[in-house]
Design an enzyme around this catalytic site. Structure first.
Site, PDB file in Angstrom:
ATOM      1  CG  ASN A   8     -19.993  -8.711  37.662  1.00 35.23           C
ATOM      2  OD1 ASN A   8     -20.408  -8.166  36.638  1.00 35.23           O
ATOM      3  ND2 ASN A   8     -18.755  -9.183  37.768  1.00 35.23           N
ATOM      4  CD  GLU A  64     -14.754 -12.413  34.844  1.00 32.09           C
ATOM      5  OE1 GLU A  64     -15.555 -11.550  34.435  1.00 32.09           O
ATOM      6  OE2 GLU A  64     -15.101 -13.404  35.511  1.00 32.09           O
ATOM      7  CD  GLU A  85     -14.982 -10.686  42.847  1.00 34.80           C
ATOM      8  OE1 GLU A  85     -16.110 -11.137  42.955  1.00 34.80           O
ATOM      9  OE2 GLU A  85     -14.510 -10.281  41.775  1.00 34.80           O
ATOM     10  CE  LYS A 138     -18.563 -12.798  36.524  1.00 35.10           C
ATOM     11  NZ  LYS A 138     -17.518 -13.767  36.715  1.00 35.10           N
ATOM     12  CB  SER A 169     -18.382 -19.944  43.863  1.00 40.84           C
ATOM     13  OG  SER A 169     -17.678 -20.097  42.633  1.00 40.84           O
ATOM     14  CG  HIS A 171     -14.277  -8.692  37.932  1.00 41.20           C
ATOM     15  ND1 HIS A 171     -13.852  -9.822  37.285  1.00 41.20           N
ATOM     16  CD2 HIS A 171     -15.282  -9.078  38.758  1.00 41.20           C
ATOM     17  CE1 HIS A 171     -14.580 -10.854  37.693  1.00 41.20           C
ATOM     18  NE2 HIS A 171     -15.451 -10.430  38.591  1.00 41.20           N
ATOM     19  N   GLY A 177     -16.477 -18.087  39.544  1.00 42.27           N
ATOM     20  CA  GLY A 177     -17.116 -18.861  38.476  1.00 42.27           C
ATOM     21  C   GLY A 177     -16.703 -20.317  38.440  1.00 42.27           C
TER      22      GLY A 177
HETATM   23  C1  PEP Z   1     -17.819 -12.218  40.072  1.00 40.08           C
HETATM   24  O1  PEP Z   1     -18.284 -12.073  38.967  1.00 40.08           O
HETATM   25  O2  PEP Z   1     -17.221 -11.284  40.592  1.00 40.08           O
HETATM   26  C2  PEP Z   1     -18.001 -13.496  40.758  1.00 40.08           C
HETATM   27  C3  PEP Z   1     -17.612 -13.595  41.999  1.00 40.08           C
HETATM   28  O3  PEP Z   1     -18.580 -14.513  40.034  1.00 40.08           O
HETATM   29  P1  PEP Z   1     -19.183 -15.885  40.642  1.00 40.08           P
HETATM   30  O4  PEP Z   1     -20.112 -15.504  41.770  1.00 40.08           O
HETATM   31  O5  PEP Z   1     -19.921 -16.514  39.496  1.00 40.08           O
HETATM   32  O6  PEP Z   1     -18.052 -16.697  41.135  1.00 40.08           O
END
Ligand code: PEP
Length: 248
Positions: A8, A94, A161, A10, A206, A92, A167
């Site tokens: 992803n 976000e 998640e 983003k 992460s 997601h 992040g």
């Molecule tokens: C994500 O964007 O869904 C995500 C898990 O980001 P990160 O791996 O940077 O934590």
């Protein structure tokens, strides 16, 4: 089932990154037993589709609830499918927090994506306060069932998640992730019957080359949704390679 790793990007990337990433990816050994998907920002779908044809599958980061119409700025699932997308990330955290997307809206998007022939990747996860209060199983179960209302199980993917791990550099421990994937598997089986056993459940938060192997060694983890570490070809390849090794 084969492992599944989804990048992803983003709102990151550029044509220069696509060029550099694809050159580096071509220099790395081909992987088996893993489906690797790249979800760039919408304007780069065509460029990514061309640069990675036969190397990586194409995915999108969001889709509209509607099929078509006067919805300025929205992108329909059918359009994504026509551009070669196979997957679309839906709900997601976000989008849930910044764009106030509800479980009901996520479910509509997942149904629309499914009808267009895409694999909807429905994201769920609890906030830090909810985990600290021990509410994570109830919160994620409710979010999951609300987000799957009338969504067919074929082609469905669920991504767990935890919001506090996205992040932040703070990963859920393998036990925390595996336990929650077990809860999600149970909910899917109750909801869909035997077909609920076949739905991939991937972990996001992460994920990095350093922790991917341990996560993929867990019984209930079928792959990963990767943000930051997917912006470099080598680190995304290492994560995909760990998913492949876990399946061999
Ligand atoms: C994500 O964007 O869904 C995500 C898990 O980001 P990160 O791996 O940077 O934590």
């Amino acid at each position: 089932m084969a492992g599944l790793v989804i990048a992803n990007w983003k709102m990151h990337g550029s044509l220069a990154l696509i060029e550099e990433f694809s050159q580096q990816w071509r220099g790395l050994p081909q992987l088996s037993e893993v489906d690797a998907v790249l979800c760039p920002p919408t304007p780069y779908l065509v460029a990514v589709g061309e640069a990675f044809e036969g190397l990586l599958l194409l995915g999108a980061q969001n889709c509209a609830e509607q099929v078509e119409g006067a919805f300025t700025g929205e992108v329909a699932s059918q359009m994504l499918a026509e551009m070669g997308c196979k997957y679309v990330i839906i709900g997601h955290s976000e989008r849930r927090s910044l764009h106030r997307e509800s479980d009901a809206q996520v479910a509509i998007k997942a149904r629309t994506a499914n009808a267009a022939g895409l694999n909807p990747v429905v994201c769920v996860g609890e906030a830090l306060e909810q985990r600290e209060a021990g509410q994570q199983d109830a919160v994620v179960s409710e979010q999951l069932l609300g987000s799957l209302a009338q969504v067919p199980c074929d082609n469905l993917v669920v991504a767990y998640e935890p919001i506090w791990a996205i992040g932040t550099g703070r990963t859920a421990s393998p036990v925390q992730a595996d336990d929650m994937h077990g809860v999600i598997r149970q909910r899917l089986q109750e909801h869909f019957g035997a077909a609920g056993s076949e739905i991939p459940i991937i972990y996001g938060g992460s994920v990095k080359p350093e922790n991917a192997g341990v996560l993929f060694g867990c019984d209930n983890i079928d792959g990963a949704l990767v943000g930051g570490a997917s912006l470099e070809a080598k680190s995304f390849w290492q994560i995909a390679s760990a998913a492949s090794a876990g399946r061999a």
